[in-house]
Design a protein around this motif. Sequence first.
Motif, PDB file in Angstrom:
ATOM      1  N   VAL A  75       0.849  -1.197   0.000  1.00  0.00           N
ATOM      2  CA  VAL A  75       0.000   0.000   0.000  1.00  0.00           C
ATOM      3  C   VAL A  75       0.881   1.242   0.000  1.00  0.00           C
ATOM      4  N   ASN A  76       0.245   2.383  -0.179  1.00  0.00           N
ATOM      5  CA  ASN A  76       0.951   3.663  -0.114  1.00  0.00           C
ATOM      6  C   ASN A  76       1.079   4.086   1.345  1.00  0.00           C
ATOM      7  N   VAL A  77       2.267   3.919   1.918  1.00  0.00           N
ATOM      8  CA  VAL A  77       2.499   4.227   3.327  1.00  0.00           C
ATOM      9  C   VAL A  77       3.117   5.616   3.456  1.00  0.00           C
ATOM     10  N   LEU A  78       2.515   6.460   4.292  1.00  0.00           N
ATOM     11  CA  LEU A  78       3.059   7.774   4.631  1.00  0.00           C
ATOM     12  C   LEU A  78       3.624   7.658   6.037  1.00  0.00           C
ATOM     13  N   ASN A  79       4.937   7.467   6.144  1.00  0.00           N
ATOM     14  CA  ASN A  79       5.613   7.231   7.417  1.00  0.00           C
ATOM     15  C   ASN A  79       6.099   8.566   7.968  1.00  0.00           C
ATOM     16  N   LEU A  80       5.336   9.151   8.877  1.00  0.00           N
ATOM     17  CA  LEU A  80       5.662  10.487   9.371  1.00  0.00           C
ATOM     18  C   LEU A  80       6.852  10.501  10.317  1.00  0.00           C
ATOM     19  N   ALA A  81       7.372   9.307  10.658  1.00  0.00           N
ATOM     20  CA  ALA A  81       8.610   9.279  11.438  1.00  0.00           C
ATOM     21  C   ALA A  81       9.793   9.740  10.594  1.00  0.00           C
ATOM     22  N   VAL A  82       9.672   9.578   9.267  1.00  0.00           N
ATOM     23  CA  VAL A  82      10.770   9.975   8.379  1.00  0.00           C
ATOM     24  C   VAL A  82      10.302  10.842   7.224  1.00  0.00           C
ATOM     25  N   ASP A  83       9.014  10.743   6.841  1.00  0.00           N
ATOM     26  CA  ASP A  83       8.512  11.501   5.692  1.00  0.00           C
ATOM     27  C   ASP A  83       7.987  12.862   6.113  1.00  0.00           C
ATOM     28  N   GLU A  84       8.060  13.799   5.203  1.00  0.00           N
ATOM     29  CA  GLU A  84       7.460  15.102   5.446  1.00  0.00           C
ATOM     30  C   GLU A  84       5.955  15.031   5.218  1.00  0.00           C
ATOM     31  N   LEU A  85       5.237  16.001   5.772  1.00  0.00           N
ATOM     32  CA  LEU A  85       3.805  16.061   5.529  1.00  0.00           C
ATOM     33  C   LEU A  85       3.540  16.237   4.049  1.00  0.00           C
ATOM     34  N   PRO A  86       2.483  15.632   3.532  1.00  0.00           N
ATOM     35  CA  PRO A  86       2.155  15.824   2.107  1.00  0.00           C
ATOM     36  C   PRO A  86       1.790  17.279   1.863  1.00  0.00           C
ATOM     37  N   SER A  87       1.800  17.660   0.592  1.00  0.00           N
ATOM     38  CA  SER A  87       1.527  19.055   0.240  1.00  0.00           C
ATOM     39  C   SER A  87       0.173  19.229  -0.438  1.00  0.00           C
ATOM     40  N   GLU A  88      -0.623  18.153  -0.525  1.00  0.00           N
ATOM     41  CA  GLU A  88      -1.908  18.263  -1.202  1.00  0.00           C
ATOM     42  C   GLU A  88      -2.955  17.403  -0.504  1.00  0.00           C
ATOM     43  N   ARG A  89      -4.195  17.572  -0.937  1.00  0.00           N
ATOM     44  CA  ARG A  89      -5.297  16.857  -0.315  1.00  0.00           C
ATOM     45  C   ARG A  89      -5.219  15.357  -0.596  1.00  0.00           C
ATOM     46  N   ILE A  90      -5.646  14.570   0.376  1.00  0.00           N
ATOM     47  CA  ILE A  90      -5.744  13.120   0.230  1.00  0.00           C
ATOM     48  C   ILE A  90      -7.148  12.732   0.680  1.00  0.00           C
ATOM     49  N   ASN A  91      -7.905  12.132  -0.218  1.00  0.00           N
ATOM     50  CA  ASN A  91      -9.328  11.895   0.047  1.00  0.00           C
ATOM     51  C   ASN A  91      -9.562  10.900   1.175  1.00  0.00           C
ATOM     52  N   SER A  92      -8.833   9.786   1.172  1.00  0.00           N
ATOM     53  CA  SER A  92      -9.085   8.739   2.169  1.00  0.00           C
ATOM     54  C   SER A  92      -7.788   8.329   2.852  1.00  0.00           C
ATOM     55  N   LEU A  93      -7.801   8.353   4.187  1.00  0.00           N
ATOM     56  CA  LEU A  93      -6.618   8.035   4.979  1.00  0.00           C
ATOM     57  C   LEU A  93      -6.919   6.885   5.928  1.00  0.00           C
TER      58      LEU A  93
END
Length: 769
Positions: free
Chosen positions: A607-625
Motif C-alpha cells: 500500500v501507499n504508506v506515509l511514514n511520518l517518522a521519516v517523511d514530510e507532511l504531504p503538500s496536497e489533499r488526500i481523500n481517504s486516509l
Amino acid sequence: MLASNYDWQELTNNQADVLALAKATQLSTPITALLWERNLRSEAAIEQFLQPTETVVHDPFLLSDMEKTLEIIEEALAEDKKIMIYGDYDADGVTSTAVLYEALQIIGAEPSCFIPNRFVEGYGPNKAAFKKIKEDGYDLLITVDNGIAGIEEMAYAREIGLQVICTDHHEVGAQLPDADAIVHPKHPAFNYPFKELAGVGVAFKVAHALLGEIPVELLDLFALGTIGDMVSLTDENRFLVKAGLERLAVTERPGLQALYRQLNLDTSTVTSDMVGFKIAPHLNAAGRLGSAEKALALLITRDVNEAKQLASDLVAINNERKAIVNELVLAADEQVQPFLADKVLIVAGKDWHEGVLGIVASRLVEAYQRPVIVLSLNEEKQWAKGSGRSIPGLNLYDALNDSTTLLTRFGGHAGAAGLTLPIDNVAALRTAVNTYAAPLLAETSTKLPLMIDLNLTIPEASLALLDEVKRLEPFGTDNPKPLVKFTNVRLASIRQIGADNAHLKATFKDDEATIEAIGFNIGALKNTLNMSDDIDVVGELSLNEWRNQQMVQLQIKDIAVTNNQLFDLRGEAEWSKFCKTVTPFNQPDAFVVFNHPAFVSEWADKVNVLNLAVDELPSERINSLVIVDLPTDAEQLEALLAVTQPQNIYARLENPNPQGLVVLPSREEFGDFFKFIAQFQPVDVKRQHQAICQKLNISKNKLFFMTTVFFELEFVKIEKDCLTINEQAPKHQLAESASYKKREAIEALQQRFIYSNYTALYNVFWSES
C-alpha cells in the motif's frame, strides 16, 4: 463521503400544473409529476397512455411497398413458388422469422426459414447463403430484421434470379438495396406515423396486411421480439406489447410453456422484466454461441416432446453463455487494471468467445463508467475482432472512424460498434482512440447518466403508490421503470447476503418510517457505509411478499453519502476484516504511520504508506486516509488533517508501544505509595517490588513510574536502590514532573483516540480540526 457511481440527473416540473392535473385525473401527485416529465400533460394523453386501445394501431398499408409486397406473395402462392424467410440470430430476428413463417402458413404457403450463423455467414445478407438458397430451388427471398444495409448482397440475389422482399427496421443508408419491395418504417419515400418498430414489428405489420386484421395469435411473438430488441415502448408498440404480454401469460405454444417450466416462472402475470431478463436471453443465447435454429424451433414447434427438449437445450446453452461471460469479465477485468488512467479501455484475449464480447464490454462499462472495447485475438489468422460499448460523452463510431487506417473493418453507431483489425495494430488503436477521446471526455462527466423520476420520503413509498406505478407498465425504452430517490436517510440495518457476500440487504429509516432494500452485486458497499451516515439512495420500488405479508421494497441502483465518513477499526476483528478487503486495486489513498516500524516493514510494498517518522507532511489533499497508529502528539495529527483534508478516515489507532496502553496512577495511588515509603523506609523497590505491588494493588509499571515522579520532584532520596523520604523536600504539584507531564499527555491522547466513542472520535477528526 461516498460519491455516486452514476451522474444523477433530476427532472423538474411545473408544480401548479401537476397539482391541477393530479386532481383532474385522480392520480397521486408523484405519479402525475412522473407522467408530466414524460410529456403526458393532458387528461386525454394520460388516459390513452394508461388504457391504450386498438385505435393506436396504424394501418399496415401506410408502410412502404406494402401493396407491392402482398402482390408478390400472392403471385408466389398462385404460381406455387418456393419461399425462403431469411432472418437474424437474435431474439428480434428469431421472432420476426417465426411471425412471418406462421402468417404465411395461415394463408396457405409452405415457407422455409434460414437464420445465418454468427460464425459462418455472419450478420445480415450473405452471398454464399443466397446462392445455396437459389440452388435449392427457392424463388422468393424475404428478409426479416435485416437487409437494408446489404447493398451488394441484395443485388447479387437479384442477379441470380431471386425475387427479393426486404423487411427491416435498421437505419436506412444513403443507398437503398435493389429489391422488389422494401418494407421499412423509415423509408425516405414514405411517411409511416411510427418509426420505432422492431424487426418483429415490421414482420407483424406484413402479417396484419396479409391476414386483413391484427393477428392476435402472433402478439406473443411481437412482445418477445420488441422487448428483446429494446425499441421504444410508446405509440402502437405500447398497446401491442401490453396485449402480447397478456397473451404470453396464457400462451399455448408448447415451446414457451416448456421454457416457463424449465425456468420455474410464475406466468400468472408476465411482465416486460420477465421477458427482458428471463425469456429473451435464452432466445439470444443460441445465436451467441452458435446456431439460432433451436430458438426458432422452440417458438414454432407444436410437438410437446420436442418442445421439452428444446427448452432444456436453450437453458443449458444460456447457462454456458453466462459461465463464459463471467469468465471473460474476470479475465478482462484483470487486463483493465494497468490502463485505469485511460479514457477508453481496450482489452484483448486469445480466442475469447466472439458471441459474448458485447456483453462483456457492457459489464465493464458499468463497472468503470467509461467506453470499453473488448477484442478476441486469433493468432492463426493474426486478426483481432470484437465489440465496443460507449457512454454519452463519446460517439464510438466517430472514434473508430478517426482510426480507419488501423482497422480492417468496423461498423455501428454512437453507443456500440463492432470492429476487426490486425493483431499488431491493437496497441496503436489504444493510443489513437484515447488521443481522440481525451479532449471530448475531459470537460464532461464520464459517469453514466441516471435519470431520477421521483424524490420521495419513505412514508410516501406506499403500497398504494406502487399500485399506481404498476399501471405504467409495460416498462422499457422510452418508458423506463421509475427511479426514486430518498434523501438524507439513515441505516437501520445492513448486511451482506448471497454467495461470496455479493449482495447487500439493508433497511433505511427516516425518523420512525423504514423501507427494506436489496442491492444486487453491490455487497462490497457494506464496508463503505456507517450507521451514522446521511445517505442518498436511488432505486426502483417493487413488491416484496413474505409469509402472506406485502411490503414495498427498494431495489438499489446507486448510493451516495454526503458527510465525511469515519470507519472505526480500533478492534482487532474490525481491522482484520478491513485488511482482507485491501487489494492493489481497492484501497484507501494512504496509510499514515506515526511510529510503527513493524507496520511499515510489513505493508510498504502493498500500500501507499506515509511514514511520518521519516517523511514530510504531504503538500496536497488526500481523500481517504488510514490512520494506523496513535499519533505522537495531537499537534502532529492536526497538521496532517489541515493539509490533507480527508473526506474518509479509517481509524485503526493501534498502540505500537510494547508496554501497552498507558494508565496514569491516581492521586490516591500516589498518596498510598508515599505513605508506604514513610512507614517502611528504607524501601528497596527493585528487590521488593512484587510484595509492594501486592500490598498496594498496583502494577509494576505504576510502581516504577511513581518512583520516578517522586525522585524528579525530590520527594524521595535514592541510596543503594533504596527509597527514603526527603524531609527537606520542596512543595511541588505532581504535574510539575517531566515524566508525569509526558505520561499525562499520552493518557490524554489515549482518552481522545482509544477510549472515545464513535461520535467523540468523529469530532476529533472534523469538528475540532
